[in-house]
Scaffold this motif. Structure first.
Motif, PDB file in Angstrom:
ATOM      1  N   GLY A   1      19.679 -24.001  54.994  1.00 55.36           N
ATOM      2  CA  GLY A   1      18.397 -24.468  55.514  1.00 55.36           C
ATOM      3  C   GLY A   1      17.274 -23.640  54.925  1.00 55.36           C
ATOM      4  O   GLY A   1      17.392 -23.128  53.807  1.00 55.36           O
TER       5      GLY A   1
ATOM      6  N   GLN B   1      16.275 -20.743  55.861  1.00 55.04           N
ATOM      7  CA  GLN B   1      16.554 -19.295  56.007  1.00 55.04           C
ATOM      8  C   GLN B   1      15.602 -18.597  56.984  1.00 55.04           C
ATOM      9  O   GLN B   1      15.366 -17.405  56.866  1.00 55.04           O
ATOM     10  CB  GLN B   1      16.480 -18.592  54.638  1.00 55.04           C
TER      11      GLN B   1
ATOM     12  N   GLU C   1      29.140 -15.522  57.795  1.00 50.92           N
ATOM     13  CA  GLU C   1      28.616 -16.675  57.050  1.00 50.92           C
ATOM     14  C   GLU C   1      29.467 -17.910  57.319  1.00 50.92           C
ATOM     15  O   GLU C   1      30.686 -17.812  57.481  1.00 50.92           O
ATOM     16  CB  GLU C   1      28.615 -16.377  55.538  1.00 50.92           C
ATOM     17  N   LEU C   2      28.815 -19.044  57.365  1.00 52.83           N
ATOM     18  CA  LEU C   2      29.526 -20.304  57.650  1.00 52.83           C
ATOM     19  C   LEU C   2      29.225 -21.385  56.610  1.00 52.83           C
ATOM     20  O   LEU C   2      29.667 -22.531  56.759  1.00 52.83           O
ATOM     21  CB  LEU C   2      29.106 -20.828  59.034  1.00 52.83           C
ATOM     22  N   TYR C   3      28.481 -21.044  55.571  1.00 52.96           N
ATOM     23  CA  TYR C   3      28.093 -22.079  54.598  1.00 52.96           C
ATOM     24  C   TYR C   3      29.321 -22.799  54.038  1.00 52.96           C
ATOM     25  O   TYR C   3      30.305 -22.152  53.665  1.00 52.96           O
ATOM     26  CB  TYR C   3      27.274 -21.476  53.457  1.00 52.96           C
TER      27      TYR C   3
HETATM   28  N1  ADP Z   1      25.946 -16.751  65.264  1.00 53.20           N
HETATM   29  C1  ADP Z   1      25.700 -17.567  64.228  1.00 53.20           C
HETATM   30  N2  ADP Z   1      25.400 -18.877  64.454  1.00 53.20           N
HETATM   31  C2  ADP Z   1      25.121 -19.684  63.420  1.00 53.20           C
HETATM   32  N3  ADP Z   1      25.128 -19.288  62.140  1.00 53.20           N
HETATM   33  C3  ADP Z   1      25.427 -17.994  61.857  1.00 53.20           C
HETATM   34  C4  ADP Z   1      25.707 -17.089  62.883  1.00 53.20           C
HETATM   35  N4  ADP Z   1      25.937 -15.882  62.333  1.00 53.20           N
HETATM   36  C5  ADP Z   1      25.809 -16.029  61.035  1.00 53.20           C
HETATM   37  N5  ADP Z   1      25.498 -17.292  60.704  1.00 53.20           N
HETATM   38  C6  ADP Z   1      25.244 -17.737  59.325  1.00 53.20           C
HETATM   39  O1  ADP Z   1      23.830 -17.795  59.160  1.00 53.20           O
HETATM   40  C7  ADP Z   1      23.430 -19.077  58.664  1.00 53.20           C
HETATM   41  C8  ADP Z   1      22.136 -19.475  59.335  1.00 53.20           C
HETATM   42  O2  ADP Z   1      21.098 -18.579  59.087  1.00 53.20           O
HETATM   43  P1  ADP Z   1      19.634 -19.118  58.858  1.00 53.20           P
HETATM   44  O3  ADP Z   1      18.727 -17.964  58.540  1.00 53.20           O
HETATM   45  O4  ADP Z   1      19.274 -20.003  59.992  1.00 53.20           O
HETATM   46  O5  ADP Z   1      19.854 -19.884  57.496  1.00 53.20           O
HETATM   47  P2  ADP Z   1      19.717 -21.438  57.133  1.00 53.20           P
HETATM   48  O6  ADP Z   1      18.263 -21.702  57.142  1.00 53.20           O
HETATM   49  O7  ADP Z   1      20.321 -21.538  55.753  1.00 53.20           O
HETATM   50  O8  ADP Z   1      20.457 -22.210  58.168  1.00 53.20           O
HETATM   51  C9  ADP Z   1      24.552 -19.996  59.032  1.00 53.20           C
HETATM   52  O9  ADP Z   1      24.672 -21.098  58.167  1.00 53.20           O
HETATM   53  C10 ADP Z   1      25.775 -19.084  58.938  1.00 53.20           C
HETATM   54  O10 ADP Z   1      26.236 -19.039  57.606  1.00 53.20           O
END
Ligand code: ADP
Ligand code: FMN
Length: 314
Positions: free
Chosen positions: A199, A201, A269-271
């Motif tokens: 997203g 970030q 991370e969950l990407y």
């Molecule tokens: N507790 C959590 N819940 C959701 N996502 C998490 C969590 N901890 C780590 N992450 C990671 O952080 C990412 C989301 O961070 P974020 O800054 O919102 O980035 P993005 O804008 O890419 O979604 C998630 O896709 C996942 O990889």
């Protein structure tokens, strides 16, 4: 459960198919009414030592009949439908392609080809089931069309609060954010699956990372807003909060709502990973805040409320 996709005309050979008790219907949502029909077939199959089956259709008849450009969304897209049926204990699933050839089939032709032709010895359907060209066959004509080849059982409507449980009623509840009521009629929480994509970030910056989900195009999503959710990831179940919407604080004109989940007490991370999101409670509508700080304070309140919700299930 064995899944068999059929397009008219199918080429299965009757003698090679087991004698079967089948429940038939579109069954979007597999709600408590549908479950009653399917469980009736399973019970009958056990008693008669036959195989149990569900006969369903894809896509929804309206895609072919109304030819409207708008995509049909499903409470249970095909994959979820398969999973729910498997859990119910169905042994065989026939998915009949609903196309214009199928829609043109006369009721007797439909029964001969798809019921007698699949070795169905006992058919179970809900009171409002219809089949054949323009739905002209119904529960009152099946026994005649069966002509002694199979038994038919009609299952009466299942009600909740004096009203019929139906996919339409559940769709309305989802559209108005009444998730608890929708879940009660479904007999399980609404489940949406998707893959985690990148997203903007901002989440990590706010202290609330949110996994942005790319959901199945076929999936019907509930009303936009903030929800208490449970997340299944790699056989584990987590609690968390979801935002389904347009992020009005930051975005001017997103075309489609985005589903994002923050998982409580989790930090990896969950990407690219697949998550299943179960919707449990509607918390509030999404709001446009003056800035990130105010939104962050609101999200902290949402977290408190959602943790409380999960610790006091009523
Ligand atoms: N507790 C959590 N819940 C959701 N996502 C998490 C969590 N901890 C780590 N992450 C990671 O952080 C990412 C989301 O961070 P974020 O800054 O919102 O980035 P993005 O804008 O890419 O979604 C998630 O896709 C996942 O990889
Ligand atoms: C519990 C929760 C509540 C949220 N509420 C709102 C809201 O009311 N208004 C809004 O614009 N965005 C809301 N959001 C979405 C955030 O704007 C979004 O998660 C944040 O910008 C991070 O986006 P990113 O994952 O693309 O980086 C909410 C997010 C969560 C997790």
């Amino acid at each position: 459960m064995r899944t068999i996709e059929l397009t008219y005309p199918h080429t299965l050979i009757l003698e090679e198919l087991p004698e079967t008790v089948a429940a038939i219907g579109f069954f979007d949502g597999i709600h408590k009414g549908h479950q009653h029909v399917i469980k009736t077939a399973i019970k009958e199959a056990k008693q008669r030592k036959m195989e149990s089956a569900v006969i369903t259709f894809y896509p929804h008849p309206s895609v072919v009949l109304r030819k409207d450009k708008q995509q049909v969304k499903y409470i249970t897209p095909l994959r979820e439908k398969q999973e729910v049926l498997q859990r119910l204990g169905v042994e065989r699933l026939y998915i009949i392609t609903f196309n214009s050839e199928l829609a043109a089939l006369e009721p007797q032709g439909f029964i001969d080809h798809f019921i007698k032709g699949l070795h169905i010895k006992h058919l179970v359907a809900g009171f409002d089931f219809s089949y054949g060209h323009k739905g002209s066959g119904n529960v009152d004509t099946i026994t005649e069309h069966a002509d002694g080849a199979f038994i038919f059982t009609k299952v009466d409507k299942v009600e909740c609060d004096g009203e019929k449980i139906s996919s339409t009623r559940i769709r309305k509840l989802l559209a108005s954010g009444e998730i608890e009521k929708a879940n009660a009629l479904l007999g399980r929480p609404l489940l949406v699956d998707g893959f985690v994509v990148k997203g903007a970030q901002r989440g990590k910056q706010m202290g609330y990372p949110t996994a942005n989900m790319q959901t199945n195009q076929d999936a019907l999503l509930p009303k936009p807003g903030i929800y208490a959710v449970k997340i299944f990831y790699k056989q584990e179940k987590y609690e968390g909060m979801a935002s389904l919407g347009f992020n009005p604080t930051f975005e001017a004109n997103l075309a489609e709502p985005i589903l994002e989940v923050h998982i409580f007490d989790y930090n990896h991370e969950l990407y690219g990973e697949e998550l299943l999101v179960e919707f449990h409670s509607f918390i509030r509508e999404e709001l446009k805040f003056p800035g990130m700080q105010q939104l962050k304070e609101q999200i902290a309140n949402d977290e408190k409320q959602i943790r409380r919700f999960f610790s006091n299930p009523s």
